[in-house]
Design a protein around this motif. Structure first.
Motif, PDB file in Angstrom:
ATOM      1  N   ASN A   1       0.894  -1.160   0.000  1.00 32.10           N
ATOM      2  CA  ASN A   1       0.000   0.000   0.000  1.00 32.10           C
ATOM      3  C   ASN A   1       0.924   1.199   0.000  1.00 32.10           C
ATOM      4  O   ASN A   1       1.395   1.628   1.058  1.00 32.10           O
ATOM      5  N   CYS A   2       1.232   1.704  -1.180  1.00 31.74           N
ATOM      6  CA  CYS A   2       2.242   2.763  -1.287  1.00 31.74           C
ATOM      7  C   CYS A   2       1.804   4.044  -0.591  1.00 31.74           C
ATOM      8  O   CYS A   2       2.647   4.808  -0.105  1.00 31.74           O
ATOM      9  N   ARG A   3       0.522   4.292  -0.527  1.00 30.47           N
ATOM     10  CA  ARG A   3       0.051   5.510   0.129  1.00 30.47           C
ATOM     11  C   ARG A   3       0.432   5.520   1.600  1.00 30.47           C
ATOM     12  O   ARG A   3       0.685   6.572   2.183  1.00 30.47           O
ATOM     13  N   ALA A   4       0.475   4.332   2.208  1.00 22.41           N
ATOM     14  CA  ALA A   4       0.827   4.226   3.628  1.00 22.41           C
ATOM     15  C   ALA A   4       2.234   3.669   3.828  1.00 22.41           C
ATOM     16  O   ALA A   4       2.625   3.383   4.967  1.00 22.41           O
ATOM     17  N   ASP A   5       2.983   3.507   2.744  1.00 22.23           N
ATOM     18  CA  ASP A   5       4.351   2.989   2.813  1.00 22.23           C
ATOM     19  C   ASP A   5       4.400   1.582   3.399  1.00 22.23           C
ATOM     20  O   ASP A   5       5.352   1.214   4.086  1.00 22.23           O
ATOM     21  N   GLU A   6       3.391   0.788   3.118  1.00 25.14           N
ATOM     22  CA  GLU A   6       3.327  -0.572   3.647  1.00 25.14           C
ATOM     23  C   GLU A   6       3.886  -1.569   2.637  1.00 25.14           C
ATOM     24  O   GLU A   6       3.542  -1.522   1.463  1.00 25.14           O
ATOM     25  N   GLY A   7       4.754  -2.444   3.105  1.00 26.40           N
ATOM     26  CA  GLY A   7       5.303  -3.495   2.270  1.00 26.40           C
ATOM     27  C   GLY A   7       6.548  -3.127   1.496  1.00 26.40           C
ATOM     28  O   GLY A   7       7.169  -3.997   0.870  1.00 26.40           O
ATOM     29  N   VAL A   8       6.946  -1.873   1.545  1.00 22.45           N
ATOM     30  CA  VAL A   8       8.092  -1.415   0.746  1.00 22.45           C
ATOM     31  C   VAL A   8       9.410  -1.961   1.294  1.00 22.45           C
ATOM     32  O   VAL A   8      10.275  -2.403   0.530  1.00 22.45           O
ATOM     33  N   GLU A   9       9.564  -1.961   2.604  1.00 25.03           N
ATOM     34  CA  GLU A   9      10.815  -2.452   3.190  1.00 25.03           C
ATOM     35  C   GLU A   9      11.023  -3.927   2.878  1.00 25.03           C
ATOM     36  O   GLU A   9      12.165  -4.380   2.723  1.00 25.03           O
ATOM     37  N   ALA A  10       9.941  -4.690   2.769  1.00 19.64           N
ATOM     38  CA  ALA A  10      10.075  -6.104   2.419  1.00 19.64           C
ATOM     39  C   ALA A  10      10.653  -6.270   1.023  1.00 19.64           C
ATOM     40  O   ALA A  10      11.434  -7.195   0.760  1.00 19.64           O
ATOM     41  N   ILE A  11      10.288  -5.367   0.110  1.00 22.39           N
ATOM     42  CA  ILE A  11      10.846  -5.415  -1.246  1.00 22.39           C
ATOM     43  C   ILE A  11      12.334  -5.086  -1.212  1.00 22.39           C
ATOM     44  O   ILE A  11      13.146  -5.742  -1.869  1.00 22.39           O
ATOM     45  N   VAL A  12      12.704  -4.073  -0.449  1.00 27.02           N
ATOM     46  CA  VAL A  12      14.114  -3.702  -0.323  1.00 27.02           C
ATOM     47  C   VAL A  12      14.911  -4.868   0.263  1.00 27.02           C
ATOM     48  O   VAL A  12      16.022  -5.175  -0.191  1.00 27.02           O
ATOM     49  N   ASP A  13      14.355  -5.534   1.266  1.00 24.26           N
ATOM     50  CA  ASP A  13      15.015  -6.703   1.845  1.00 24.26           C
ATOM     51  C   ASP A  13      15.258  -7.772   0.783  1.00 24.26           C
ATOM     52  O   ASP A  13      16.333  -8.375   0.719  1.00 24.26           O
ATOM     53  N   LEU A  14      14.258  -8.012  -0.050  1.00 25.94           N
ATOM     54  CA  LEU A  14      14.367  -9.048  -1.069  1.00 25.94           C
ATOM     55  C   LEU A  14      15.418  -8.690  -2.107  1.00 25.94           C
ATOM     56  O   LEU A  14      16.219  -9.543  -2.522  1.00 25.94           O
ATOM     57  N   VAL A  15      15.419  -7.431  -2.545  1.00 25.74           N
ATOM     58  CA  VAL A  15      16.441  -6.989  -3.496  1.00 25.74           C
ATOM     59  C   VAL A  15      17.834  -7.173  -2.895  1.00 25.74           C
ATOM     60  O   VAL A  15      18.758  -7.660  -3.558  1.00 25.74           O
ATOM     61  N   ALA A  16      17.974  -6.790  -1.647  1.00 21.04           N
ATOM     62  CA  ALA A  16      19.293  -6.874  -0.997  1.00 21.04           C
ATOM     63  C   ALA A  16      19.762  -8.315  -0.858  1.00 21.04           C
ATOM     64  O   ALA A  16      20.942  -8.614  -1.047  1.00 21.04           O
ATOM     65  N   THR A  17      18.844  -9.236  -0.544  1.00 14.28           N
ATOM     66  CA  THR A  17      19.245 -10.611  -0.288  1.00 14.28           C
ATOM     67  C   THR A  17      19.316 -11.457  -1.560  1.00 14.28           C
ATOM     68  O   THR A  17      20.171 -12.332  -1.670  1.00 14.28           O
ATOM     69  N   GLN A  18      18.448 -11.183  -2.534  1.00 15.42           N
ATOM     70  CA  GLN A  18      18.430 -12.021  -3.729  1.00 15.42           C
ATOM     71  C   GLN A  18      19.279 -11.482  -4.867  1.00 15.42           C
ATOM     72  O   GLN A  18      19.723 -12.238  -5.724  1.00 15.42           O
TER      73      GLN A  18
END
Length: 215
Positions: free
Chosen positions: A194-211
């Motif tokens: 939910n980009c309006r509330a900045d929800e779930g974005v950090e999980a994407i960053v985590d995935l990019v960093a780890t994968q």
């Protein structure tokens, strides 16, 4: 600073800034997601640059340049002049050149985000262009999207289901939509945002960093 990041998943061996693609239908929230990813990557100390694609304008690039979130010079625009998937899949040379130029201009960049113009469920990225890519859909587009098994949804490294806050307002059962997506994708990752509330974005960053990224 690490200007030499290698990709784990690229079809070619690339030393330098890793490149990720963001595709999805018109209005799914790709640019809004990037606006949230910019400060999230900055918070991890990961300098980025961005290439946007539009049909015959630089609309998305101008939006990001005006956002105040990133140095405007770090945002390049590609005008596809044809179906958006043409320049991310069939002949990605315009995007490759734009990313190369950004990498030369900003050697500190560890990540280059390449945003496709809005396209249909068949949109996919050439792995000569990107090392890893995500496909963004939104609940307002209909909860039947995961059941259609479009190539974008099936082949992407990460499926993003965006605008989760709209589900009760558009008659979508989010749990069922996610279940259908998991059935279609197996163990490939899915992120809810939910980009309006900045929800779930950090999980994407985590995935990019780890994968994708490693030092």
């Amino acid at each position: 600073m690490n200007a030499h990041i290698q990709s784990k998943t690229s079809a070619v061996t690339r030393v330098g800034a890793a490149r990720i693609g963001i595709g999805g239908p018109v209005g799914s929230g790709k640019t809004a997601l990037i606006e949230r990813l910019i400060p999230a990557f900055a918070g991890r100390g990961i300098p980025i640059a961005i290439v946007t694609n539009d049909l015959v304008t630089a609309e998305d690039a101008e939006r990001l340049r005006r956002s105040g979130l990133i140095d405007p010079k770090r945002v390049a625009a590609v005008e596809a002049g044809a179906c958006p998937h043409t320049v991310i899949r069939e002949d990605p040379t315009l995007n490759i050149a734009a990313a190369d130029e950004l990498e030369i201009a900003f050697p500190d960049a560890e990540l280059i985000i390449i945003e496709s113009g809005g396209d249909n469920l068949a949109s996919t990225f050439s792995l000569d262009l990107v090392d890893w890519w995500m496909f963004v859909i939104d609940v307002a587009g209909g909860d039947d999207i995961p059941r259609k098994n479009g190539p974008g949804l099936m082949k992407c490294d990460l499926l993003v289901i965006n605008k989760t806050d709209l589900a009760p307002h558009v008659g979508v059962n989010l749990d069922s939509m996610v279940a259908d997506a998991r059935k279609a994708r197996g163990d490939k990752p899915i992120a809810l945002t939910n980009c309006r509330a900045d929800e779930g974005v950090e999980a994407i960053v985590d995935l990019v960093a780890t994968q994708l990224l490693f030092k």
